[in-house]
Design an enzyme around this catalytic site. Structure first.
Site, mmCIF file in Angstrom:
data_model
loop_
_atom_site.group_PDB
_atom_site.id
_atom_site.type_symbol
_atom_site.label_atom_id
_atom_site.label_comp_id
_atom_site.label_asym_id
_atom_site.label_seq_id
_atom_site.Cartn_x
_atom_site.Cartn_y
_atom_site.Cartn_z
ATOM 1 N N ASP A 106 -26.821 -1.591 -32.647
ATOM 2 C CA ASP A 106 -26.899 -2.362 -33.896
ATOM 3 C C ASP A 106 -25.988 -3.590 -33.949
ATOM 4 O O ASP A 106 -26.167 -4.463 -34.800
ATOM 5 C CB ASP A 106 -26.640 -1.452 -35.116
ATOM 6 C CG ASP A 106 -25.303 -0.704 -35.057
ATOM 7 O OD1 ASP A 106 -24.335 -1.221 -34.460
ATOM 8 O OD2 ASP A 106 -25.231 0.405 -35.626
ATOM 9 N N HIS A 121 -26.095 1.100 -24.295
ATOM 10 C CA HIS A 121 -27.564 1.165 -24.404
ATOM 11 C C HIS A 121 -28.185 -0.170 -24.797
ATOM 12 O O HIS A 121 -29.284 -0.201 -25.339
ATOM 13 C CB HIS A 121 -27.969 2.265 -25.405
ATOM 14 C CG HIS A 121 -27.717 3.649 -24.895
ATOM 15 N ND1 HIS A 121 -27.600 4.757 -25.715
ATOM 16 C CD2 HIS A 121 -27.565 4.126 -23.632
ATOM 17 C CE1 HIS A 121 -27.381 5.834 -24.976
ATOM 18 N NE2 HIS A 121 -27.346 5.480 -23.718
ATOM 19 N N CYS A 129 -38.124 -10.436 -21.123
ATOM 20 C CA CYS A 129 -39.486 -10.423 -20.590
ATOM 21 C C CYS A 129 -39.726 -9.080 -19.921
ATOM 22 O O CYS A 129 -38.924 -8.642 -19.091
ATOM 23 C CB CYS A 129 -39.631 -11.557 -19.577
ATOM 24 S SG CYS A 129 -41.249 -11.545 -18.775
ATOM 25 N N CYS A 133 -39.787 -12.243 -15.683
ATOM 26 C CA CYS A 133 -40.387 -13.389 -14.996
ATOM 27 C C CYS A 133 -39.327 -14.368 -14.491
ATOM 28 O O CYS A 133 -39.606 -15.185 -13.629
ATOM 29 C CB CYS A 133 -41.358 -14.101 -15.918
ATOM 30 S SG CYS A 133 -40.555 -15.076 -17.212
ATOM 31 N N CYS A 157 -43.510 -17.034 -19.615
ATOM 32 C CA CYS A 157 -44.734 -16.634 -18.907
ATOM 33 C C CYS A 157 -45.826 -16.170 -19.861
ATOM 34 O O CYS A 157 -46.953 -15.928 -19.438
ATOM 35 C CB CYS A 157 -44.427 -15.557 -17.859
ATOM 36 S SG CYS A 157 -44.048 -13.947 -18.589
ATOM 37 N N GLY A 193 -18.411 10.005 -33.620
ATOM 38 C CA GLY A 193 -19.771 9.895 -34.173
ATOM 39 C C GLY A 193 -20.899 9.970 -33.171
ATOM 40 O O GLY A 193 -21.922 9.316 -33.349
ATOM 41 N N THR A 194 -20.718 10.769 -32.139
ATOM 42 C CA THR A 194 -21.830 10.969 -31.203
ATOM 43 C C THR A 194 -22.060 12.452 -30.995
ATOM 44 O O THR A 194 -21.119 13.247 -30.981
ATOM 45 C CB THR A 194 -21.587 10.266 -29.840
ATOM 46 O OG1 THR A 194 -22.638 10.636 -28.938
ATOM 47 C CG2 THR A 194 -20.251 10.607 -29.226
ATOM 48 N N PRO A 220 -17.992 14.961 -38.250
ATOM 49 C CA PRO A 220 -18.069 16.025 -39.269
ATOM 50 C C PRO A 220 -18.603 17.330 -38.683
ATOM 51 O O PRO A 220 -18.388 18.398 -39.257
ATOM 52 C CB PRO A 220 -19.016 15.467 -40.330
ATOM 53 C CG PRO A 220 -19.637 14.250 -39.763
ATOM 54 C CD PRO A 220 -18.842 13.804 -38.574
HETATM 55 P P1 OAD Z 1 -26.878 11.249 -32.725
HETATM 56 O O1 OAD Z 1 -27.788 10.996 -33.884
HETATM 57 O O2 OAD Z 1 -27.389 12.115 -31.621
HETATM 58 O O3 OAD Z 1 -25.517 11.888 -33.227
HETATM 59 C C1 OAD Z 1 -24.845 11.352 -34.320
HETATM 60 C C2 OAD Z 1 -23.550 12.118 -34.464
HETATM 61 O O4 OAD Z 1 -22.825 11.506 -35.509
HETATM 62 C C3 OAD Z 1 -23.723 13.594 -34.822
HETATM 63 O O5 OAD Z 1 -22.885 14.372 -33.962
HETATM 64 C C4 OAD Z 1 -23.225 13.675 -36.270
HETATM 65 O O6 OAD Z 1 -22.564 14.919 -36.552
HETATM 66 C C5 OAD Z 1 -22.240 12.527 -36.304
HETATM 67 N N1 OAD Z 1 -22.011 11.927 -37.621
HETATM 68 C C6 OAD Z 1 -22.835 11.839 -38.693
HETATM 69 N N2 OAD Z 1 -22.244 11.172 -39.711
HETATM 70 C C7 OAD Z 1 -21.009 10.807 -39.259
HETATM 71 C C8 OAD Z 1 -19.906 10.082 -39.825
HETATM 72 N N3 OAD Z 1 -19.970 9.593 -41.070
HETATM 73 N N4 OAD Z 1 -18.806 9.909 -39.060
HETATM 74 C C9 OAD Z 1 -18.726 10.405 -37.797
HETATM 75 N N5 OAD Z 1 -19.731 11.082 -37.220
HETATM 76 C C10 OAD Z 1 -20.862 11.289 -37.928
HETATM 77 O O7 OAD Z 1 -26.436 9.808 -32.190
HETATM 78 P P2 OAD Z 1 -25.851 9.410 -30.753
HETATM 79 O O8 OAD Z 1 -24.953 10.466 -30.236
HETATM 80 O O9 OAD Z 1 -25.326 8.034 -30.893
HETATM 81 O O10 OAD Z 1 -30.300 6.592 -27.239
HETATM 82 O O11 OAD Z 1 -27.167 9.387 -29.898
HETATM 83 C C11 OAD Z 1 -27.082 9.048 -28.564
HETATM 84 C C12 OAD Z 1 -28.340 8.345 -28.129
HETATM 85 O O12 OAD Z 1 -29.490 9.111 -28.483
HETATM 86 C C13 OAD Z 1 -28.587 7.014 -28.817
HETATM 87 O O13 OAD Z 1 -27.865 5.954 -28.251
HETATM 88 C C14 OAD Z 1 -30.058 6.835 -28.640
HETATM 89 C C15 OAD Z 1 -30.477 8.222 -29.064
HETATM 90 O O14 OAD Z 1 -31.698 8.653 -28.743
HETATM 91 C C16 OAD Z 1 -31.379 5.935 -26.830
HETATM 92 O O15 OAD Z 1 -32.184 5.448 -27.614
HETATM 93 C C17 OAD Z 1 -31.472 5.820 -25.355
#
Ligand code: OAD
Length: 247
Positions: A106, A121, A129, A133, A157, A193-194, A220
């Site tokens: 984002d 990512h 493209c 190209c 192209c 947050g992942t 969380p």
């Molecule tokens: P996810 O949607 O898999 O995970 C989001 C995480 O954020 C979860 O563990 C939530 O518990 C946590 N979360 C939610 N609200 C939050 C907050 N306010 N503060 C902190 N954490 C919070 O997202 P990603 O791990 O980013 O890839 O996903 C990884 C990849 O999967 C993305 O880059 C994308 C997706 O499919 C591709 O498109 C290749």
């Protein structure tokens, strides 16, 4: 240990010379109104990743894939960085060795002014493209939202253009991987947050830990990452609390 005690432990490791590497995912942008992928309201509940975020999906129906990305671009364009992005941006300016690796496409970290961002990512604002190209450097930035015409075409192209993001089944750019690997030699690694389920991004924190970094997860719903300390909380609350201890 109390939450307050955990936050103090993290803050105690902060110094302008400490090497901090932060790995972020969709949860960091949740407070900006950008939906996460997984979880009860996640994007993948309403959309199938294999219909929208794979090379096969694009080959099958480029218009549909572009509509989805155009919709997301509009949502992101209307969003603003939140307190989590802002605190990380301020640390990036105050710590010489600060590095941030994000899975988010984002651009909100950059809009908050974060330095040394590695986009694992890609970026939703990059277009390239699909045939590579060679014109326009094969890749260009277009921040218009909505885009005037879908599917987007390569200006050189005339072939189909595609979002400059990494889809499932696609490799990570070697230069991006190199930058990320370099950033794993750090003192502190924050995983924020992942869900830590998408590889190779999900392996980064463990590698940093194996190289000696003290690893901390902020989420969380923590648990996926193998870390030294898990802080249960939202990025937009926990990061400002740590920052306030520093002042
Ligand atoms: P996810 O949607 O898999 O995970 C989001 C995480 O954020 C979860 O563990 C939530 O518990 C946590 N979360 C939610 N609200 C939050 C907050 N306010 N503060 C902190 N954490 C919070 O997202 P990603 O791990 O980013 O890839 O996903 C990884 C990849 O999967 C993305 O880059 C994308 C997706 O499919 C591709 O498109 C290749």
């Amino acid at each position: 240990m109390t939450l307050e005690g955990d936050l103090r432990l993290v803050a105690a490791r902060w110094s302008s010379r400490a090497r901090w590497t932060v790995l972020t995912g969709a949860g960091v942008s949740a407070a900006s109104g950008i939906g996460t992928f997984r979880g009860s309201d996640g994007l993948w509940k309403n959309f199938r990743a294999e219909d929208l975020a794979t090379p096969e999906a694009f080959a099958r129906d480029p218009h549909r894939v572009w509509e989805w990305y155009d919709w997301r671009r509009q949502k992101i364009a209307a969003a603003r960085p939140n307190r989590a992005h802002e605190v990380l941006a301020s640390w990036s300016r105050r710590q010489a060795a600060f590095r941030l690796i994000t899975q988010n496409v984002d651009g909100l970290h950059e809009r908050a002014g974060t330095e040394h961002v590695t986009r694992f990512h890609g970026s939703i604002w990059d277009i390239r493209c699909s045939k590579r190209c060679g014109g326009s450097g094969s890749s260009w930035v277009d921040t218009r939202a909505p885009l005037p015409e879908l599917p987007v075409r390569c200006p050189d192209c005339g072939g189909l253009a595609r979002p400059g993001v990494v889809w499932f089944e696609e490799p990570i750019d070697p230069e991006v991987l190199r930058q990320a690997q370099e950033a794993l030699d750090c003192d502190v690694c924050l995983v924020v947050g992942t869900s830590s389920v998408v590889y190779p991004a999900a392996a980064l924190a463990l590698e940093a830990r194996q190289r000696g970094a003290w690893t901390v997860e902020i989420n969380p719903e923590p648990g996926a990452a193998d870390v030294d300390l898990a802080i249960v909380g939202k990025a937009e609350e926990v990061l400002p609390e740590i920052d306030s201890i520093l002042h």
